[in-house]
Design an enzyme around this catalytic site. Structure first.
Site, PDB file in Angstrom:
ATOM      1  CG  ASP A 269      -1.656   1.171   1.511  1.00 19.20           C
ATOM      2  OD1 ASP A 269      -2.332   1.633   0.577  1.00 19.20           O
ATOM      3  OD2 ASP A 269      -1.618   1.687   2.650  1.00 19.20           O
ATOM      4  CG  LEU A 270       1.672   5.677  -1.883  1.00 17.54           C
ATOM      5  CD1 LEU A 270       3.159   5.406  -2.012  1.00 17.54           C
ATOM      6  CD2 LEU A 270       1.162   6.391  -3.132  1.00 17.54           C
ATOM      7  CG  ASP A 271      -1.727   7.741   0.818  1.00 17.45           C
ATOM      8  OD1 ASP A 271      -0.742   8.470   0.673  1.00 17.45           O
ATOM      9  OD2 ASP A 271      -2.723   7.781   0.083  1.00 17.45           O
TER      10      ASP A 271
ATOM     11  CB  SER B  78      -1.928   3.215  -3.767  1.00 12.36           C
ATOM     12  OG  SER B  78      -2.490   4.412  -3.279  1.00 12.36           O
ATOM     13  CB  ALA B  79      -7.412   3.562  -2.622  1.00 16.36           C
TER      14      ALA B  79
ATOM     15  CD  GLU C  36      -3.811  -1.445   2.740  1.00 18.73           C
ATOM     16  OE1 GLU C  36      -3.843  -0.607   3.665  1.00 18.73           O
ATOM     17  OE2 GLU C  36      -4.162  -1.194   1.572  1.00 18.73           O
ATOM     18  CG  ASP C  37      -2.080   2.488   6.454  1.00 22.17           C
ATOM     19  OD1 ASP C  37      -2.415   2.104   5.305  1.00 22.17           O
ATOM     20  OD2 ASP C  37      -2.374   3.615   6.890  1.00 22.17           O
TER      21      ASP C  37
ATOM     22  CB  THR D 174       0.492  11.063   1.763  1.00 25.59           C
ATOM     23  OG1 THR D 174       0.520   9.681   1.482  1.00 25.59           O
ATOM     24  CG2 THR D 174       1.629  11.753   1.064  1.00 25.59           C
TER      25      THR D 174
ATOM     26  CE  LYS E  83      -5.902  -0.392  -1.055  1.00 24.92           C
ATOM     27  NZ  LYS E  83      -4.774   0.398  -0.536  1.00 24.92           N
TER      28      LYS E  83
ATOM     29  CE  LYS F 230      -4.868   6.924   8.879  1.00 22.59           C
ATOM     30  NZ  LYS F 230      -4.031   6.568  10.018  1.00 22.59           N
TER      31      LYS F 230
HETATM   32  P1  B16 Z   1      -6.820  10.052  -3.898  1.00 24.72           P
HETATM   33  P2  B16 Z   1      -3.812   4.071   0.011  1.00 24.72           P
HETATM   34  C1  B16 Z   1      -5.719   5.966  -0.122  1.00 24.72           C
HETATM   35  O1  B16 Z   1      -4.405   5.544  -0.374  1.00 24.72           O
HETATM   36  C2  B16 Z   1      -5.761   6.841   1.132  1.00 24.72           C
HETATM   37  O2  B16 Z   1      -5.471   6.053   2.276  1.00 24.72           O
HETATM   38  C3  B16 Z   1      -7.133   7.434   1.284  1.00 24.72           C
HETATM   39  O3  B16 Z   1      -7.162   8.299   2.419  1.00 24.72           O
HETATM   40  C4  B16 Z   1      -7.497   8.230   0.010  1.00 24.72           C
HETATM   41  O4  B16 Z   1      -8.813   8.764   0.105  1.00 24.72           O
HETATM   42  C5  B16 Z   1      -7.403   7.292  -1.193  1.00 24.72           C
HETATM   43  O5  B16 Z   1      -6.096   6.761  -1.272  1.00 24.72           O
HETATM   44  C6  B16 Z   1      -7.725   8.007  -2.494  1.00 24.72           C
HETATM   45  O6  B16 Z   1      -6.736   8.967  -2.736  1.00 24.72           O
HETATM   46  O7  B16 Z   1      -7.852  11.077  -3.497  1.00 24.72           O
HETATM   47  O8  B16 Z   1      -5.413  10.606  -3.971  1.00 24.72           O
HETATM   48  O9  B16 Z   1      -7.217   9.321  -5.173  1.00 24.72           O
HETATM   49  O10 B16 Z   1      -3.778   4.007   1.502  1.00 24.72           O
HETATM   50  O11 B16 Z   1      -4.730   3.055  -0.624  1.00 24.72           O
HETATM   51  O12 B16 Z   1      -2.437   4.117  -0.620  1.00 24.72           O
HETATM   52 MG    MG Z   2      -2.908   3.073   3.415  1.00 25.17          MG
END
Ligand code: B16
Ligand code: MG
Length: 224
Positions: free
Chosen positions: A8-10, A115-116, A170-171, A16, A146, A44
């Site tokens: 996962d990224l964030d 990552s989402a 994942e976190d 972030t 997710k 998240k």
């Molecule tokens: P964006 P991850 C997710 O990233 C974030 O945890 C989540 O807070 C955010 O809303 C989502 O990405 C969408 O991000 O608005 O930049 O498309 O944890 O899956 O890496």
């Molecule tokens: Mg995450």
């Protein structure tokens, strides 16, 4: 046999998550909704539009906006988030992660990202690690975000490996559910309360060594 690691990224590679929180707080304040950090945990891993829906529902305001107005609010949040991303440098890579990425590649495993975030390519570039991934799932190109397994399954398909051959990290609660549903070995980072469904738990990214992850996989699956 382990063939790939999918991250996962964030919250795993970089923090972030706080930028997302600041941006949602500002966006919510513009429509008189107050967000706190406890509620933020529920956002998240959740896509931008679904995050907005959750924020509106939490205040009983889900029927107060048209689809176009919701789109505008999500855009405003994203523009503020992107302005915060301008401060991102390689120093924002979380402790232990650079070594883990290097060790995964040096040992010959495939490396994937699930990552989402539609901003993931920008974040990876700012961290100067955009070149090291063998397969990156595209959130624009999955049916369900997710906690559905789609992003992890797409990453595995891009790497040319089967889900049972993957260790995924994942976190977020939604992310651990996604990994488990995908049939991969799940590793949870951070507060136990949110990642307790994971096959292996660590309290911080510092504890994510390649050796410890392989050992944990072997405890569940037997020697490779
Ligand atoms: P964006 P991850 C997710 O990233 C974030 O945890 C989540 O807070 C955010 O809303 C989502 O990405 C969408 O991000 O608005 O930049 O498309 O944890 O899956 O890496
Ligand atoms: Mg995450």
């Amino acid at each position: 046999m382990i063939k790939a690691f999918i991250l996962d990224l964030d919250g795993v590679i970089t923090d972030t998550a706080d930028f997302h929180f600041q941006a949602w707080k500002k966006c919510a304040a513009s429509i008189n909704i107050t967000l706190d950090s406890t509620f933020n945990e529920q956002l998240k891993g959740i896509s931008r539009l679904e995050s907005l829906e959750r924020i509106l529902r939490s205040a009983g305001r889900q029927d107060d906006f048209t689809a176009i107005e919701k789109e505008q609010l999500a855009n405003e949040k994203n523009n503020f988030y992107k302005s915060l991303l301008l401060q991102l440098t390689p120093d924002y890579i979380l402790p232990g992660i650079r070594q883990l990425l290097t060790d995964i590649k040096d040992a010959g495993y495939k490396l994937g990202l699930a990552s989402a975030s539609k901003n993931a390519p920008t974040v990876l570039r700012a961290l100067e690690i955009d070149g090291i991934f063998d397969g990156i799932a595209d959130p624009n190109n999955v049916t369900n975000g997710k906690p559905a397994p789609d992003l992890f399954l797409q990453a595995a398909a891009k790497l040319g490996v089967r889900p049972v051959e993957c260790i995924a990290i994942e976190d977020a609660k939604s992310g651990i559910e996604a990994i488990n549903e995908a049939g991969m070995f799940s590793v949870g980072v951070g507060d136990r309360a949110f990642v307790q469904e994971a096959d292996f738990l660590t309290s911080s990214t510092n504890e994510l060594s390649l050796h410890s992850l392989i050992k944990a996989w072997q405890r569940k699956n037997g020697p490779e």
